[in-house]
Design an enzyme around this catalytic site. Structure first.
Site, PDB file in Angstrom:
ATOM      1  N   CYS A 133       0.833  -1.205   0.000  1.00  0.00           N
ATOM      2  CA  CYS A 133       0.000   0.000   0.000  1.00  0.00           C
ATOM      3  C   CYS A 133       0.869   1.258   0.000  1.00  0.00           C
ATOM      4  O   CYS A 133       1.392   1.653   1.031  1.00  0.00           O
ATOM      5  CB  CYS A 133      -0.911  -0.013   1.225  1.00  0.00           C
ATOM      6  SG  CYS A 133      -1.970   1.424   1.293  1.00  0.00           S
ATOM      7  N   CYS A 136      -0.128   4.359   2.000  1.00  0.00           N
ATOM      8  CA  CYS A 136       0.150   4.184   3.420  1.00  0.00           C
ATOM      9  C   CYS A 136       1.637   4.318   3.713  1.00  0.00           C
ATOM     10  O   CYS A 136       2.025   4.992   4.671  1.00  0.00           O
ATOM     11  CB  CYS A 136      -0.316   2.805   3.857  1.00  0.00           C
ATOM     12  SG  CYS A 136      -1.766   2.267   2.968  1.00  0.00           S
ATOM     13  N   ASP A 137       2.484   3.682   2.893  1.00  0.00           N
ATOM     14  CA  ASP A 137       3.888   3.503   3.309  1.00  0.00           C
ATOM     15  C   ASP A 137       4.924   4.268   2.506  1.00  0.00           C
ATOM     16  O   ASP A 137       6.113   4.217   2.851  1.00  0.00           O
ATOM     17  CB  ASP A 137       4.215   1.999   3.282  1.00  0.00           C
ATOM     18  CG  ASP A 137       3.388   1.230   4.315  1.00  0.00           C
ATOM     19  OD1 ASP A 137       3.186   0.016   4.150  1.00  0.00           O
ATOM     20  OD2 ASP A 137       2.926   1.887   5.279  1.00  0.00           O
TER      21      ASP A 137
HETATM   22  C1  LIG Z   1      -0.394  -3.828   3.956  1.00  0.00           C
HETATM   23  C2  LIG Z   1      -1.475  -2.784   3.931  1.00  0.00           C
HETATM   24  C3  LIG Z   1      -1.270  -1.592   4.594  1.00  0.00           C
HETATM   25  C4  LIG Z   1      -2.285  -0.632   4.602  1.00  0.00           C
HETATM   26  N1  LIG Z   1      -2.062   0.540   5.283  1.00  0.00           N
HETATM   27  C5  LIG Z   1      -3.040   1.474   5.295  1.00  0.00           C
HETATM   28  C6  LIG Z   1      -2.828   2.715   5.967  1.00  0.00           C
HETATM   29  O1  LIG Z   1      -1.763   2.990   6.538  1.00  0.00           O
HETATM   30  N2  LIG Z   1      -3.842   3.643   5.945  1.00  0.00           N
HETATM   31  C7  LIG Z   1      -5.025   3.402   5.284  1.00  0.00           C
HETATM   32  O2  LIG Z   1      -5.943   4.255   5.332  1.00  0.00           O
HETATM   33  N3  LIG Z   1      -5.247   2.247   4.618  1.00  0.00           N
HETATM   34  C8  LIG Z   1      -4.267   1.292   4.614  1.00  0.00           C
HETATM   35  N4  LIG Z   1      -4.478   0.127   3.908  1.00  0.00           N
HETATM   36  C9  LIG Z   1      -5.776  -0.074   3.257  1.00  0.00           C
HETATM   37  C10 LIG Z   1      -6.767  -0.482   4.347  1.00  0.00           C
HETATM   38  O3  LIG Z   1      -6.199  -1.511   5.132  1.00  0.00           O
HETATM   39  C11 LIG Z   1      -8.088  -0.982   3.739  1.00  0.00           C
HETATM   40  O4  LIG Z   1      -8.632   0.011   2.907  1.00  0.00           O
HETATM   41  C12 LIG Z   1      -9.108  -1.289   4.878  1.00  0.00           C
HETATM   42  O5  LIG Z   1      -8.566  -2.254   5.760  1.00  0.00           O
HETATM   43  C13 LIG Z   1     -10.419  -1.821   4.323  1.00  0.00           C
HETATM   44  O6  LIG Z   1     -11.256  -2.086   5.417  1.00  0.00           O
HETATM   45  P1  LIG Z   1     -12.479  -3.107   5.305  1.00  0.00           P
HETATM   46  O7  LIG Z   1     -13.077  -3.146   6.677  1.00  0.00           O
HETATM   47  O8  LIG Z   1     -13.324  -2.747   4.163  1.00  0.00           O
HETATM   48  O9  LIG Z   1     -11.864  -4.533   4.922  1.00  0.00           O
HETATM   49  P2  LIG Z   1     -10.653  -5.381   5.489  1.00  0.00           P
HETATM   50  O10 LIG Z   1      -9.667  -4.550   6.154  1.00  0.00           O
HETATM   51  O11 LIG Z   1     -10.195  -6.222   4.361  1.00  0.00           O
HETATM   52  O12 LIG Z   1     -11.321  -6.288   6.622  1.00  0.00           O
HETATM   53  C14 LIG Z   1     -12.169  -7.345   6.286  1.00  0.00           C
HETATM   54  C15 LIG Z   1     -12.415  -8.157   7.528  1.00  0.00           C
HETATM   55  O13 LIG Z   1     -13.319  -9.212   7.232  1.00  0.00           O
HETATM   56  C16 LIG Z   1     -12.809 -10.439   7.693  1.00  0.00           C
HETATM   57  N5  LIG Z   1     -13.336 -11.478   6.811  1.00  0.00           N
HETATM   58  C17 LIG Z   1     -13.067 -11.650   5.481  1.00  0.00           C
HETATM   59  N6  LIG Z   1     -13.792 -12.684   4.991  1.00  0.00           N
HETATM   60  C18 LIG Z   1     -14.526 -13.175   6.053  1.00  0.00           C
HETATM   61  C19 LIG Z   1     -15.466 -14.260   6.185  1.00  0.00           C
HETATM   62  N7  LIG Z   1     -15.802 -15.037   5.159  1.00  0.00           N
HETATM   63  N8  LIG Z   1     -16.012 -14.463   7.406  1.00  0.00           N
HETATM   64  C20 LIG Z   1     -15.681 -13.691   8.475  1.00  0.00           C
HETATM   65  N9  LIG Z   1     -14.782 -12.653   8.410  1.00  0.00           N
HETATM   66  C21 LIG Z   1     -14.231 -12.404   7.207  1.00  0.00           C
HETATM   67  C22 LIG Z   1     -11.287 -10.250   7.622  1.00  0.00           C
HETATM   68  O14 LIG Z   1     -10.621 -11.081   8.530  1.00  0.00           O
HETATM   69  C23 LIG Z   1     -11.152  -8.796   8.081  1.00  0.00           C
HETATM   70  O15 LIG Z   1     -11.216  -8.692   9.488  1.00  0.00           O
HETATM   71  C24 LIG Z   1      -3.490  -0.857   3.910  1.00  0.00           C
HETATM   72  C25 LIG Z   1      -3.680  -2.064   3.209  1.00  0.00           C
HETATM   73  C26 LIG Z   1      -2.679  -3.014   3.214  1.00  0.00           C
HETATM   74  C27 LIG Z   1      -2.894  -4.296   2.475  1.00  0.00           C
END
Ligand SMILES: Cc1cc2nc3c(=O)[nH]c(=O)nc-3n(C[C@H](O)[C@H](O)[C@H](O)COP(=O)(O)OP(=O)(O)OC[C@H]3O[C@@H](n4cnc5c(N)ncnc54)[C@H](O)[C@@H]3O)c2cc1C
Length: 321
Positions: A133, A136-137
């Protein structure tokens, strides 16, 4: 047991929806295999509004703590949802452990997973030079030489994110040409510190404590060589975890859930979605949390409407028949 609302996912979208559902005193169940979401692995999150810097792990702990303070929200963790089925006006949620729960409304925030290179050293150096990302980094690679992998918009935007910080940027493109937006392509091609390498892929990443070398291969000549870099930004797209909704709601050609971005409504009444699983343009924690809030408030209005239409059977807060 009939829930008012079930939330799938413990990332920023799911937790935000859970907090708001709790404050509306909805009888809610949140199911997730972990808290924190994708940036759980991040050592430093510097753009979570209100917090100058926080680790992904610490943010996950704070999210869980905030959610557990909601009296009407039950949490099942670690648990994964394997199927969602229609049950007349309600939905039946099946877990991988064989449990089943019925709900009137559903918010899906199962997020996405970033595509990985699948090369030796990638797992070892994740968070120690291998990055998924750039938004982010990128600021963490000030005055360093890095490589960005990919030829589409994600990769081009990663190069642009790095321009104010990195000393040198190699853009490694598998094909013969760039695929992203023309305007960003021109910005990248004009930048002196950027070297675009076509027909090039990464074969391995190496280093000691931190990554210091990328082994690259020219796909035409098969020639292999070592590139001294301190960071590799993997920008080859992400896959939404939308499998469980495939037969129920409209998905776009990336497999993202198509939603009304004001409300989080999907193409099926009673199912809402938020965060990275949706066709949201920007994939960020703050945006996912905001989407989660909108989905929770819309689900609440949907339930009020149901209660209004048939008061006897639809009392909120789980005291329906
Ligand atoms: C390495 C990395 C670093 C990042 N750093 C940043 C940052 O510094 N700042 C920033 O703003 N954004 C950052 N991002 C982007 C950010 O993490 C995402 O935009 C954000 O996490 C999305 O949130 P979400 O809740 O939609 O989904 P996700 O974060 O993907 O969370 C989904 C959740 O659902 C759960 N899940 C999935 N499938 C199932 C299932 N079938 N049953 C039960 N549970 C399930 C997963 O375990 C997880 O807890 C980063 C992304 C990555 C990959």
């Amino acid at each position: 047991m009939l829930y008012d609302l079930i939330i799938i996912g413990g990332g920023p979208a799911g937790v935000a929806a859970g907090v708001y559902a709790g404050r509306k005193r909805l009888k809610t169940l949140l199911v997730t295999d972990a808290f924190g979401g994708q940036s759980l692995v991040s050592n430093e999150i510097q753009n979570w509004i209100g917090t100058k810097t926080i680790s992904g792990f610490e943010l996950a702990q704070k999210m869980e703590e905030h959610l557990r303070a909601q009296e009407t929200v039950e949490i099942k963790i670690p648990e994964r949802i394997k199927a969602v089925e229609l049950r007349e006006k309600n939905f039946l949620i099946q877990t991988e452990k064989g449990e089943a729960y019925e709900t009137k409304a559903l918010i899906v925030t199962a997020g996405a997973k970033r595509k990985r290179l699948g090369v030796p050293g990638e797992d070892k150096f994740e968070g120690r030079g291998v990055v998924y990302c750039s938004t982010c980094d990128a600021p963490l690679f000030g005055d360093k030489t890095v490589a960005v992998v990919g030829g589409g918009n994600a990769a081009l935007e990663a190069v642009v994110d790095l321009l104010p910080y990195a000393k040198k940027v190699y853009l490694l493109v598998r094909g013969e040409k760039l695929k992203g937006d023309q305007i960003t392509q021109e910005k990248v091609e004009r930048a002196e510190k950027v070297e675009v390498m076509f027909n090039t892929e990464i074969a391995e990443v190496k280093g000691s404590n931190f990554l210091d070398t990328a082994v690259i291969k020219n796909r035409k000549t098969e020639e292999m060589r070592e590139l001294p870099v301190e960071g590799v930004f993997v920008e080859i797209g992400s896959e939404p975890n939308s499998e469980i909704l495939k037969s129920l709601v409209e998905l776009n050609h990336f497999g993202e859930v198509v939603v009304d971005h004001r409300t989080g409504k999907t193409s099926r009444s009673g199912i809402f979605a938020a965060g990275d699983i949706t066709d949201e343009l920007y994939k960020q924690n703050n945006i996912s949390a905001g989407d989660g809030v909108a989905a929770a408030l819309s689900a609440y209005n949907y339930l009020l409407e149901r209660e209004h239409q048939s008061p006897a059977s639809e009392k909120l807060n789980g005291n329906g028949s």
